[in-house]
Design a protein around this motif. Structure first.
Motif, PDB file in Angstrom:
ATOM      1  N   THR A  22       0.836  -1.209   0.000  1.00 22.03           N
ATOM      2  CA  THR A  22       0.000   0.000   0.000  1.00 22.03           C
ATOM      3  C   THR A  22       0.864   1.249   0.000  1.00 22.03           C
ATOM      4  OG1 THR A  22      -0.122   0.032   2.424  1.00 22.03           O
ATOM      5  CG2 THR A  22      -1.873  -1.151   1.247  1.00 22.03           C
ATOM      6  N   ARG A  23       2.133   1.089   0.388  1.00 21.41           N
ATOM      7  CA  ARG A  23       3.037   2.243   0.494  1.00 21.41           C
ATOM      8  C   ARG A  23       4.048   2.309  -0.640  1.00 21.41           C
ATOM      9  NH1 ARG A  23       3.021  -0.249   5.390  1.00 21.41           N
ATOM     10  NH2 ARG A  23       5.194  -0.928   5.178  1.00 21.41           N
ATOM     11  N   THR A  24       3.917   1.419  -1.621  1.00 25.68           N
ATOM     12  CA  THR A  24       4.901   1.396  -2.700  1.00 25.68           C
ATOM     13  C   THR A  24       4.291   0.834  -3.983  1.00 25.68           C
ATOM     14  OG1 THR A  24       7.023   0.442  -3.414  1.00 25.68           O
ATOM     15  CG2 THR A  24       5.694  -0.892  -1.932  1.00 25.68           C
ATOM     16  N   SER A  25       4.922   1.156  -5.089  1.00 28.82           N
ATOM     17  CA  SER A  25       4.507   0.586  -6.374  1.00 28.82           C
ATOM     18  C   SER A  25       5.257  -0.716  -6.639  1.00 28.82           C
ATOM     19  CB  SER A  25       4.796   1.577  -7.509  1.00 28.82           C
ATOM     20  OG  SER A  25       6.184   1.896  -7.548  1.00 28.82           O
ATOM     21  N   ALA A 146       7.474  -1.312 -13.828  1.00 26.39           N
ATOM     22  CA  ALA A 146       8.647  -0.493 -13.509  1.00 26.39           C
ATOM     23  C   ALA A 146       9.851  -1.336 -13.107  1.00 26.39           C
ATOM     24  CB  ALA A 146       8.301   0.483 -12.388  1.00 26.39           C
ATOM     25  N   ARG A 147       9.774  -2.658 -13.299  1.00 27.95           N
ATOM     26  CA  ARG A 147      10.843  -3.590 -12.926  1.00 27.95           C
ATOM     27  C   ARG A 147      11.203  -3.434 -11.448  1.00 27.95           C
ATOM     28  NH1 ARG A 147      13.568  -5.613 -17.398  1.00 27.95           N
ATOM     29  NH2 ARG A 147      14.426  -7.098 -15.886  1.00 27.95           N
ATOM     30  N   THR A 148      10.177  -3.469 -10.605  1.00 28.04           N
ATOM     31  CA  THR A 148      10.384  -3.272  -9.167  1.00 28.04           C
ATOM     32  C   THR A 148       9.903  -4.469  -8.351  1.00 28.04           C
ATOM     33  OG1 THR A 148       8.269  -2.077  -9.072  1.00 28.04           O
ATOM     34  CG2 THR A 148      10.293  -0.759  -9.254  1.00 28.04           C
ATOM     35  N   GLY A 149      10.125  -5.673  -8.870  1.00 27.54           N
ATOM     36  CA  GLY A 149       9.753  -6.884  -8.141  1.00 27.54           C
ATOM     37  C   GLY A 149      10.854  -7.312  -7.179  1.00 27.54           C
ATOM     38  N   VAL A 150      10.445  -7.821  -6.031  1.00 33.91           N
ATOM     39  CA  VAL A 150      11.385  -8.334  -5.025  1.00 33.91           C
ATOM     40  C   VAL A 150      10.922  -9.734  -4.608  1.00 33.91           C
ATOM     41  CG1 VAL A 150      12.339  -8.061  -2.710  1.00 33.91           C
ATOM     42  CG2 VAL A 150      11.976  -6.053  -4.145  1.00 33.91           C
ATOM     43  N   ASP A 166      14.690  -6.711  -8.669  1.00 36.21           N
ATOM     44  CA  ASP A 166      14.747  -6.542 -10.119  1.00 36.21           C
ATOM     45  C   ASP A 166      15.583  -5.329 -10.527  1.00 36.21           C
ATOM     46  OD1 ASP A 166      14.286  -7.224 -12.720  1.00 36.21           O
ATOM     47  OD2 ASP A 166      12.177  -6.675 -12.749  1.00 36.21           O
ATOM     48  N   LYS A 167      15.758  -5.212 -11.831  1.00 37.33           N
ATOM     49  CA  LYS A 167      16.623  -4.204 -12.437  1.00 37.33           C
ATOM     50  C   LYS A 167      16.295  -2.777 -12.011  1.00 37.33           C
ATOM     51  CE  LYS A 167      18.107  -2.698 -17.060  1.00 37.33           C
ATOM     52  NZ  LYS A 167      17.923  -2.962 -18.523  1.00 37.33           N
ATOM     53  N   LEU A 209      11.256  -0.184  -0.300  1.00 36.08           N
ATOM     54  CA  LEU A 209      10.588   0.145  -1.555  1.00 36.08           C
ATOM     55  C   LEU A 209       9.774   1.438  -1.435  1.00 36.08           C
ATOM     56  CD1 LEU A 209       9.336  -3.412  -2.598  1.00 36.08           C
ATOM     57  CD2 LEU A 209      11.154  -2.081  -3.674  1.00 36.08           C
ATOM     58  N   ALA A 210       9.134   1.639  -0.289  1.00 37.70           N
ATOM     59  CA  ALA A 210       8.319   2.843  -0.093  1.00 37.70           C
ATOM     60  C   ALA A 210       9.174   4.100  -0.176  1.00 37.70           C
ATOM     61  CB  ALA A 210       7.613   2.772   1.255  1.00 37.70           C
ATOM     62  N   GLU A 211      10.400   3.984   0.305  1.00 37.68           N
ATOM     63  CA  GLU A 211      11.305   5.151   0.295  1.00 37.68           C
ATOM     64  C   GLU A 211      11.690   5.546  -1.117  1.00 37.68           C
ATOM     65  OE1 GLU A 211      15.745   6.407   1.968  1.00 37.68           O
ATOM     66  OE2 GLU A 211      14.805   4.517   2.615  1.00 37.68           O
ATOM     67  N   HIS A 212      11.875   4.581  -1.985  1.00 41.45           N
ATOM     68  CA  HIS A 212      12.365   4.863  -3.341  1.00 41.45           C
ATOM     69  C   HIS A 212      11.290   4.749  -4.422  1.00 41.45           C
ATOM     70  CE1 HIS A 212      16.603   4.890  -2.062  1.00 41.45           C
ATOM     71  NE2 HIS A 212      16.266   3.911  -1.246  1.00 41.45           N
ATOM     72  N   PHE A 213      10.229   3.995  -4.140  1.00 39.56           N
ATOM     73  CA  PHE A 213       9.196   3.762  -5.147  1.00 39.56           C
ATOM     74  C   PHE A 213       7.814   3.943  -4.526  1.00 39.56           C
ATOM     75  CE2 PHE A 213      12.897   1.150  -6.075  1.00 39.56           C
ATOM     76  CZ  PHE A 213      13.217   1.554  -7.368  1.00 39.56           C
ATOM     77  N   PRO A 214       7.371   5.162  -4.339  1.00 41.92           N
ATOM     78  CA  PRO A 214       6.036   5.412  -3.757  1.00 41.92           C
ATOM     79  C   PRO A 214       4.950   4.902  -4.696  1.00 41.92           C
ATOM     80  CG  PRO A 214       6.985   7.440  -4.633  1.00 41.92           C
ATOM     81  CD  PRO A 214       8.076   6.424  -4.691  1.00 41.92           C
ATOM     82  N   PRO A 215       3.739   4.766  -4.192  1.00 40.05           N
ATOM     83  CA  PRO A 215       2.642   4.239  -5.026  1.00 40.05           C
ATOM     84  C   PRO A 215       2.391   5.110  -6.256  1.00 40.05           C
ATOM     85  CG  PRO A 215       2.018   4.263  -2.706  1.00 40.05           C
ATOM     86  CD  PRO A 215       3.300   5.046  -2.813  1.00 40.05           C
ATOM     87  N   ALA A 216       2.094   4.464  -7.354  1.00 40.65           N
ATOM     88  CA  ALA A 216       1.760   5.197  -8.582  1.00 40.65           C
ATOM     89  C   ALA A 216       0.344   5.746  -8.456  1.00 40.65           C
ATOM     90  CB  ALA A 216       1.866   4.266  -9.787  1.00 40.65           C
TER      91      ALA A 216
END
Length: 230
Positions: A22-25, A146-150, A166-167, A209-216
């Motif tokens: 909920t806090r990240t994309s 966005a290639r943001t899978g963990v 991911d990349k 992830l929330a710090e670097h990739f907030p929700p879209a």
């Protein structure tokens, strides 16, 4: 905690993933493996080495065919044919001892706790990493928008944990930040509480992830929030 038959544990982990996302994309996925490899090649290698080396220790002790029931001759003749038969008996006895050692060592090193002890840590780590990467690709974590899978991956028998990002994350996040997540998951595994370990690790990954990739603006859940057991 045996997660396979614990629906509550599965629900807890799914809930932890959903809350973190909920806090990240970013997308978080969890996999628990019983064992990533049978390691038969390792057992075979130990058995072959033991069968080759250990019988040699019998030679200084005066090894002779008579040590093997049925191969000893009560009387020894001096002629050449008898000598050849004696050599043949000695070779047969040596081969039987090698075969016995091979089988015994192979069976011993196939016992899970012993197998883990005799398998080099680097080998276990490499195979767990390979298995984790297969799961990463199999579940589509490499094709998020966005290639943001963990991926959080743990192997029970191997006592190994892997985190694969991911990349899109690699380019913006220092890989050392995943250390806390690895430690949290490892602690849960050591306590026998895999569910709590995954929950803690998911929360830590979610914070990164929330710090670097907030929700879209129109965030879509691209990967199902769940734990997979293999």
């Amino acid at each position: 905690m045996v997660i396979r038959h614990d629906s509550n544990a599965h629900a807890r982990i799914a809930k932890a993933i959903a809350e973190a996302e909920t806090r990240t994309s970013g997308e978080i996925f969890c996999v628990l493996a019983k064992k990533v490899s049978p390691y038969r090649d390792v057992s075979l290698a130990w058995a072959a080495a033991a069968a080759l080396i250990l019988p040699m220790a019998l030679i200084p002790l005066g090894f002779e065919p008579g040590w093997i029931p049925g191969l000893g001759a009560g009387w020894e003749a001096a002629h050449l044919a008898a000598r050849e038969a004696t050599i043949g008996h000695a070779l047969t006895a040596y081969a039987l001892i090698q075969a016995a050692i091979f089988v015994v060592v192979f069976l011993l090193t196939s016992i899970p706790p012993i197998q883990r002890m005799v398998t080099p840590r680097s080998v276990r780590r490499a195979r767990v990493r390979k298995a984790a990467m297969r799961q990463f690709l199999a579940h589509g974590l490499h094709v998020t928008e966005a290639r943001t899978g963990v991926l959080l991956f743990a192997s029970l028998a191997d006592h190994q944990v892997e985190v694969i990002a991911d990349k899109g994350i690699h380019s913006r996040v220092d890989q050392s930040v995943w250390g806390d997540a690895v430690e949290a998951l490892s602690r849960g595994m050591k306590r026998g509480d895999s569910a709590a370990g995954f929950e803690a690790a998911v929360a830590l990954c979610g914070a990164v992830l929330a710090e670097h990739f907030p929700p879209a603006e129109r965030d879509v859940n691209e990967i199902e929030d769940k734990l997979v057991i293999i």
